[in-house]
Design a protein around this motif. Structure first.
Motif, PDB file in Angstrom:
ATOM      1  N   HIS A  14       0.898  -1.330   0.088  1.00 43.46           N
ATOM      2  CA  HIS A  14      -0.028   0.132  -0.043  1.00 43.46           C
ATOM      3  C   HIS A  14       0.621   1.199  -0.092  1.00 43.46           C
ATOM      4  O   HIS A  14       0.578   2.231  -0.596  1.00 43.46           O
ATOM      5  CB  HIS A  14      -1.011   0.154   1.121  1.00 43.46           C
ATOM      6  CG  HIS A  14      -1.868  -1.108   0.908  1.00 43.46           C
ATOM      7  ND1 HIS A  14      -2.303  -1.912   2.057  1.00 43.46           N
ATOM      8  CD2 HIS A  14      -2.953  -1.353   0.094  1.00 43.46           C
ATOM      9  CE1 HIS A  14      -3.049  -2.804   1.700  1.00 43.46           C
ATOM     10  NE2 HIS A  14      -3.550  -2.540   0.362  1.00 43.46           N
ATOM     11  N   ALA A  15       1.665   1.196   0.945  1.00 48.35           N
ATOM     12  CA  ALA A  15       2.823   2.488   0.658  1.00 48.35           C
ATOM     13  C   ALA A  15       3.454   2.513  -0.735  1.00 48.35           C
ATOM     14  O   ALA A  15       3.587   3.861  -1.053  1.00 48.35           O
ATOM     15  CB  ALA A  15       3.746   2.398   2.043  1.00 48.35           C
ATOM     16  N   ASN A  16       3.903   1.604  -1.171  1.00 45.02           N
ATOM     17  CA  ASN A  16       4.574   1.900  -2.503  1.00 45.02           C
ATOM     18  C   ASN A  16       3.381   2.212  -3.549  1.00 45.02           C
ATOM     19  O   ASN A  16       3.750   3.163  -4.391  1.00 45.02           O
ATOM     20  CB  ASN A  16       5.193   0.489  -3.096  1.00 45.02           C
ATOM     21  CG  ASN A  16       6.658   0.464  -2.530  1.00 45.02           C
ATOM     22  OD1 ASN A  16       7.242   1.318  -2.648  1.00 45.02           O
ATOM     23  ND2 ASN A  16       6.951  -0.770  -1.759  1.00 45.02           N
ATOM     24  N   GLY A  17       2.219   1.696  -3.389  1.00 42.84           N
ATOM     25  CA  GLY A  17       1.176   2.224  -4.303  1.00 42.84           C
ATOM     26  C   GLY A  17       1.003   3.740  -4.283  1.00 42.84           C
ATOM     27  O   GLY A  17       0.750   4.586  -5.324  1.00 42.84           O
ATOM     28  N   ILE A  18       0.732   4.163  -2.913  1.00 45.19           N
ATOM     29  CA  ILE A  18       0.525   5.653  -2.620  1.00 45.19           C
ATOM     30  C   ILE A  18       1.545   6.478  -3.122  1.00 45.19           C
ATOM     31  O   ILE A  18       1.718   7.552  -3.624  1.00 45.19           O
ATOM     32  CB  ILE A  18       0.070   5.764  -1.149  1.00 45.19           C
ATOM     33  CG1 ILE A  18      -1.059   5.136  -0.802  1.00 45.19           C
ATOM     34  CG2 ILE A  18       0.288   7.472  -0.654  1.00 45.19           C
ATOM     35  CD1 ILE A  18      -1.544   4.930   0.736  1.00 45.19           C
ATOM     36  N   CYS A  19       2.874   6.025  -2.765  1.00 38.99           N
ATOM     37  CA  CYS A  19       4.117   6.506  -3.296  1.00 38.99           C
ATOM     38  C   CYS A  19       4.019   6.895  -4.718  1.00 38.99           C
ATOM     39  O   CYS A  19       4.225   7.875  -5.365  1.00 38.99           O
ATOM     40  CB  CYS A  19       5.327   6.092  -2.520  1.00 38.99           C
ATOM     41  SG  CYS A  19       6.952   6.849  -3.115  1.00 38.99           S
ATOM     42  N   ALA A  20       3.943   6.016  -5.414  1.00 41.60           N
ATOM     43  CA  ALA A  20       3.822   5.975  -6.988  1.00 41.60           C
ATOM     44  C   ALA A  20       2.932   7.002  -7.436  1.00 41.60           C
ATOM     45  O   ALA A  20       3.220   7.894  -8.095  1.00 41.60           O
ATOM     46  CB  ALA A  20       3.555   4.413  -7.470  1.00 41.60           C
ATOM     47  N   GLY A  21       1.591   7.041  -6.807  1.00 38.94           N
ATOM     48  CA  GLY A  21       0.518   7.669  -7.370  1.00 38.94           C
ATOM     49  C   GLY A  21       1.073   9.163  -6.872  1.00 38.94           C
ATOM     50  O   GLY A  21       0.866  10.163  -7.874  1.00 38.94           O
ATOM     51  N   TYR A  22       1.547   9.388  -5.794  1.00 38.37           N
ATOM     52  CA  TYR A  22       1.926  11.127  -5.508  1.00 38.37           C
ATOM     53  C   TYR A  22       3.122  11.243  -6.147  1.00 38.37           C
ATOM     54  O   TYR A  22       2.987  12.581  -6.520  1.00 38.37           O
ATOM     55  CB  TYR A  22       2.256  11.053  -3.800  1.00 38.37           C
ATOM     56  CG  TYR A  22       2.962  12.371  -3.638  1.00 38.37           C
ATOM     57  CD1 TYR A  22       2.070  13.270  -3.364  1.00 38.37           C
ATOM     58  CD2 TYR A  22       4.289  12.407  -3.399  1.00 38.37           C
ATOM     59  CE1 TYR A  22       2.778  14.720  -3.220  1.00 38.37           C
ATOM     60  CE2 TYR A  22       4.693  13.822  -3.044  1.00 38.37           C
ATOM     61  CZ  TYR A  22       4.050  14.635  -3.086  1.00 38.37           C
ATOM     62  OH  TYR A  22       4.897  15.831  -2.608  1.00 38.37           O
ATOM     63  N   SER A  23       3.856  10.551  -6.649  1.00 43.24           N
ATOM     64  CA  SER A  23       5.152  10.924  -7.316  1.00 43.24           C
ATOM     65  C   SER A  23       4.694  11.329  -8.828  1.00 43.24           C
ATOM     66  O   SER A  23       5.347  12.366  -9.332  1.00 43.24           O
ATOM     67  CB  SER A  23       6.210   9.891  -7.276  1.00 43.24           C
ATOM     68  OG  SER A  23       6.447   9.413  -6.282  1.00 43.24           O
ATOM     69  N   LEU A  24       3.997  10.698  -9.256  1.00 45.52           N
ATOM     70  CA  LEU A  24       3.312  10.715 -10.692  1.00 45.52           C
ATOM     71  C   LEU A  24       2.679  12.184 -10.841  1.00 45.52           C
ATOM     72  O   LEU A  24       2.838  13.027 -11.700  1.00 45.52           O
ATOM     73  CB  LEU A  24       2.319   9.738 -11.140  1.00 45.52           C
ATOM     74  CG  LEU A  24       1.937   9.704 -12.706  1.00 45.52           C
ATOM     75  CD1 LEU A  24       3.219   9.698 -13.762  1.00 45.52           C
ATOM     76  CD2 LEU A  24       1.295   8.707 -12.850  1.00 45.52           C
ATOM     77  N   LEU A  25       1.741  12.501  -9.792  1.00 38.54           N
ATOM     78  CA  LEU A  25       0.747  13.592  -9.530  1.00 38.54           C
ATOM     79  C   LEU A  25       1.924  14.856  -9.732  1.00 38.54           C
ATOM     80  O   LEU A  25       1.643  15.645 -10.069  1.00 38.54           O
ATOM     81  CB  LEU A  25      -0.143  13.603  -8.475  1.00 38.54           C
ATOM     82  CG  LEU A  25      -1.009  14.779  -8.382  1.00 38.54           C
ATOM     83  CD1 LEU A  25      -1.704  14.907  -9.678  1.00 38.54           C
ATOM     84  CD2 LEU A  25      -1.822  14.457  -7.013  1.00 38.54           C
ATOM     85  N   SER A  26       2.850  14.595  -8.649  1.00 29.65           N
ATOM     86  CA  SER A  26       3.790  15.731  -8.214  1.00 29.65           C
ATOM     87  C   SER A  26       4.635  16.011  -9.508  1.00 29.65           C
ATOM     88  O   SER A  26       4.991  17.268  -9.593  1.00 29.65           O
ATOM     89  CB  SER A  26       4.520  15.546  -6.885  1.00 29.65           C
ATOM     90  OG  SER A  26       5.385  14.494  -7.154  1.00 29.65           O
ATOM     91  N   ALA A  27       4.758  14.954 -10.140  1.00 29.52           N
ATOM     92  CA  ALA A  27       5.964  15.271 -11.337  1.00 29.52           C
ATOM     93  C   ALA A  27       5.024  16.060 -12.383  1.00 29.52           C
ATOM     94  O   ALA A  27       5.542  17.115 -13.176  1.00 29.52           O
ATOM     95  CB  ALA A  27       6.330  14.150 -11.793  1.00 29.52           C
ATOM     96  N   ALA A  28       3.884  15.748 -12.612  1.00 31.48           N
ATOM     97  CA  ALA A  28       2.999  16.418 -13.535  1.00 31.48           C
ATOM     98  C   ALA A  28       2.580  18.036 -13.135  1.00 31.48           C
ATOM     99  O   ALA A  28       2.794  18.816 -13.851  1.00 31.48           O
ATOM    100  CB  ALA A  28       1.619  15.576 -13.646  1.00 31.48           C
TER     101      ALA A  28
END
Length: 199
Positions: free
Chosen positions: A69-83
């Motif tokens: 779950h932590a890796n899933g949330i981290c991947a989503g946040y990283s993609l959003l913040s990069a965009a």
């Protein structure tokens, strides 16, 4: 006068070019954890093994479920913040700098916690714990332990990237504060009035 305009124009263009370069570097740095988080997540999701002693899966252990779950949330946040970083043309605003600062800190500690807890489970799986009469399990479920270890190692690489991102967002936030105004202290002599009464 014209020379001054040319110099100021050239300085503004150079500054804009430099800020675009910094924005590109930050976007790439924020995108890097996406692939790593997804890799750690997929490795752990596929981590199951059956043997003569039974079967084991990542879902049997709360620590490994938390890691997923932590890796899933981290991947989503990283993609959003990069965009957001890539699409933003203006310089960093104060509310956005605060938001990135807070979320980067939260994500860093969340992923670090997931990696630390999972590392402890893997250590016990490899070594056992005689104090609680828990024997080691990796001799029977070697493939399971190897995949779990790989997922945790990738997660710690993500942690190192997020530590750097946290430092970057801290710098960007606190650089928005101007230097404190120089306060000049004026010393005023208090005048004391004494009434003199004539005799």
């Amino acid at each position: 006068m014209d020379d001054e305009k040319r110099r100021s124009g050239a300085g503004g263009a150079a500054e804009e070019e430099m800020s675009a370069g910094i924005r590109t570097a930050e976007t790439m740095l924020r995108l890097a954890p996406v692939a790593l988080c997804v890799a750690a997540l997929v490795v752990m999701l596929k981590d199951s093994e059956s043997s003569d002693f039974g079967s084991v899966s990542y879902s049997n252990l709360i620590a490994f479920r938390y890691l997923v779950h932590a890796n899933g949330i981290c991947a989503g946040y990283s993609l959003l913040s990069a965009a957001i970083t890539a699409m933003s043309r203006s310089s960093s605003t104060f509310p956005r700098a605060w938001t990135f600062f807070c979320l980067d800190q939260v994500l860093t500690y969340m992923v670090l916690g997931a990696g630390a807890v999972s590392s402890e489970v893997i250590y016990i799986a490899y070594r056992g714990d005689s104090a609680i009469t828990w024997s080691e399990a990796c001799s029977s479920f070697g493939s399971f332990c190897h995949k779990a270890t790989a997922s945790v190692v990738i997660t710690f690489v993500v942690v190192s990237l997020y530590v750097f991102l946290s430092l970057l967002s801290s710098y960007k936030l606190f650089s928005l504060y101007g230097p404190p105004p120089s306060s000049s202290v004026h010393s005023h002599k208090d005048t004391v009035q004494v009434a003199v009464f004539g005799a």
